[in-house]
Scaffold this motif. Structure first.
Motif, PDB file in Angstrom:
ATOM      1  N   MET A   1      -4.688  40.766  33.790  1.00  0.00           N
ATOM      2  CA  MET A   1      -3.584  41.475  34.433  1.00  0.00           C
ATOM      3  C   MET A   1      -3.625  41.287  35.954  1.00  0.00           C
ATOM      4  N   VAL A   2      -4.823  41.426  36.553  1.00  0.00           N
ATOM      5  CA  VAL A   2      -4.938  41.264  38.003  1.00  0.00           C
ATOM      6  C   VAL A   2      -4.620  39.839  38.400  1.00  0.00           C
ATOM      7  N   LEU A   3      -5.106  38.867  37.622  1.00  0.00           N
ATOM      8  CA  LEU A   3      -4.856  37.469  37.954  1.00  0.00           C
ATOM      9  C   LEU A   3      -3.377  37.138  37.874  1.00  0.00           C
ATOM     10  N   GLY A   4      -2.676  37.660  36.867  1.00  0.00           N
ATOM     11  CA  GLY A   4      -1.244  37.419  36.764  1.00  0.00           C
ATOM     12  C   GLY A   4      -0.486  37.994  37.945  1.00  0.00           C
ATOM     13  N   LEU A   5      -0.858  39.203  38.364  1.00  0.00           N
ATOM     14  CA  LEU A   5      -0.214  39.808  39.523  1.00  0.00           C
ATOM     15  C   LEU A   5      -0.533  39.017  40.787  1.00  0.00           C
ATOM     16  N   ALA A   6      -1.779  38.553  40.927  1.00  0.00           N
ATOM     17  CA  ALA A   6      -2.159  37.761  42.097  1.00  0.00           C
ATOM     18  C   ALA A   6      -1.345  36.464  42.156  1.00  0.00           C
ATOM     19  N   ARG A   7      -1.106  35.856  41.014  1.00  0.00           N
ATOM     20  CA  ARG A   7      -0.295  34.632  41.000  1.00  0.00           C
ATOM     21  C   ARG A   7       1.142  34.918  41.436  1.00  0.00           C
ATOM     22  N   ALA A   8       1.682  36.060  41.010  1.00  0.00           N
ATOM     23  CA  ALA A   8       3.039  36.428  41.438  1.00  0.00           C
ATOM     24  C   ALA A   8       3.083  36.642  42.952  1.00  0.00           C
ATOM     25  N   VAL A   9       2.064  37.287  43.509  1.00  0.00           N
ATOM     26  CA  VAL A   9       2.011  37.495  44.957  1.00  0.00           C
ATOM     27  C   VAL A   9       1.890  36.157  45.674  1.00  0.00           C
ATOM     28  N   ALA A  10       1.041  35.263  45.153  1.00  0.00           N
ATOM     29  CA  ALA A  10       0.867  33.947  45.777  1.00  0.00           C
ATOM     30  C   ALA A  10       2.177  33.166  45.777  1.00  0.00           C
ATOM     31  N   ARG A  11       2.941  33.256  44.675  1.00  0.00           N
ATOM     32  CA  ARG A  11       4.232  32.556  44.630  1.00  0.00           C
ATOM     33  C   ARG A  11       5.177  33.078  45.706  1.00  0.00           C
TER      34      ARG A  11
END
Length: 308
Positions: free
Chosen positions: A1-11
């Protein structure tokens, strides 16, 4: 869950985002009118303390980024809880994003935020602090999709504690047909008011006092304006009078918001004589006061304020 959110922030960081007005103001004031080339050179020199300040301004999540990330943040809130920012910051730093921006003059620049900068972005996004499900559903039902997204992002950043009382009041406000198109502004006003109230405080009394305080400031402003029209500023200053630090329109908006909230949630106008000084007891807002009897039983509009 944290990794998915981090990827959205990075995008979102990797999208080319226009620099906000605060960057232009920083260049004009702190840097003596630096142009885009000077700003880009500054960013390339991490040893300069001004570079860290400029990078922080660029990386600060603006409203567009907050709204774009709200669905991802809302989806992760329940799983992450209120202490998710450190984990999100670490996950974002591990992705090593390249943040892209357009400076005020149109020059494109890229930043590689370090672990400290990624942690700052994560804290400012406030993961785990979104509106509780009942309030989010009420907002979604009351507003068009984009307006609901903006309102939910504003609720996340409001700093209003999600106590049972606060969530119930805000959900009732969102569900009321009397709020109408002013709902986002009323939610913002309520979120600013509620943190300062004790859990057992009477909302009608608090709103009446807020209305009365704004009215006093408006009266003081208007009295000073009348005296200033009759005399010059130097004479008033010699007499020890000072111009009130007040925006009349902002005060009128505050009075209107207090009155609308009181009518919707408590069933009485905030300007009702004596309400600010009465002990209305510990009952739920509206109990034993005035039953509005539905949206057509009274006019929810604040009347025009009289000239004072």
């Amino acid at each position: 869950m944290v990794l998915g959110l981090a990827r959205a922030v990075a995008r979102e960081l990797e999208r080319e985002t226009p620099a906000g007005p605060e960057v232009e103001r920083f260049a004009r004031t702190a840097l003596g009118g630096a142009d885009d080339a000077a700003l880009a050179a500054l960013l390339a020199d991490p040893a300069d303390p001004d570079a860290a300040a400029l990078a922080e301004l660029l990386l600060f999540p603006g409203r567009a980024m907050q709204q774009a990330l709200e669905p991802a943040l809302a989806g992760a809130d329940a799983a992450l809880g209120g202490d998710a920012a450190p984990a999100l910051g670490r996950a974002l730093a591990a992705l090593a994003p390249r943040a892209r921006f357009t400076l005020p003059g149109g020059l494109a620049v890229a930043l590689a935020p370090d672990a400290r900068a990624c942690a700052g972005v994560a804290v400012r996004l406030r993961p785990g602090h979104g509106a509780p499900p009942a309030l989010a559903r009420a907002v979604d039902a009351a507003l068009a999709p984009q307006a609901a997204l903006a309102a939910r992002a504003a609720l996340r950043h409001s700093r209003c504690p999600w106590t049972a009382r606060n969530v119930d009041l805000l959900a009732r406000l969102a569900a009321s047909p009397l709020a109408g198109p002013e709902l986002p502004a009323l939610l913002a006003y309520a979120c600013a008011l509620l943190p300062g109230l004790d859990e057992g405080a009477d909302l009608a009394v608090a709103l009446a006092r807020a209305h009365a305080a704004a009215l006093r400031h408006l009266e003081a402003h208007q009295r000073f304006a009348r005296r200033l029209a009759e005399q010059n500023f130097e004479t008033l200053a010699l007499r020890g009078e000072r111009a009130p630090h007040a925006d009349p329109e902002a005060l009128r908006r505050e009075m209107r918001a207090a009155d609308r909230l009181s009518r919707i949630l408590c069933g009485v106008p905030a300007a009702a004589p004596g309400v600010a000084h009465q002990n209305l007891g510990a009952r739920a807002p509206g109990d034993g006061l005035l039953d509005p009897g539905g949206p057509d039983s009274f006019d929810p509009e604040l009347p025009e304020l009289p000239d004072i």
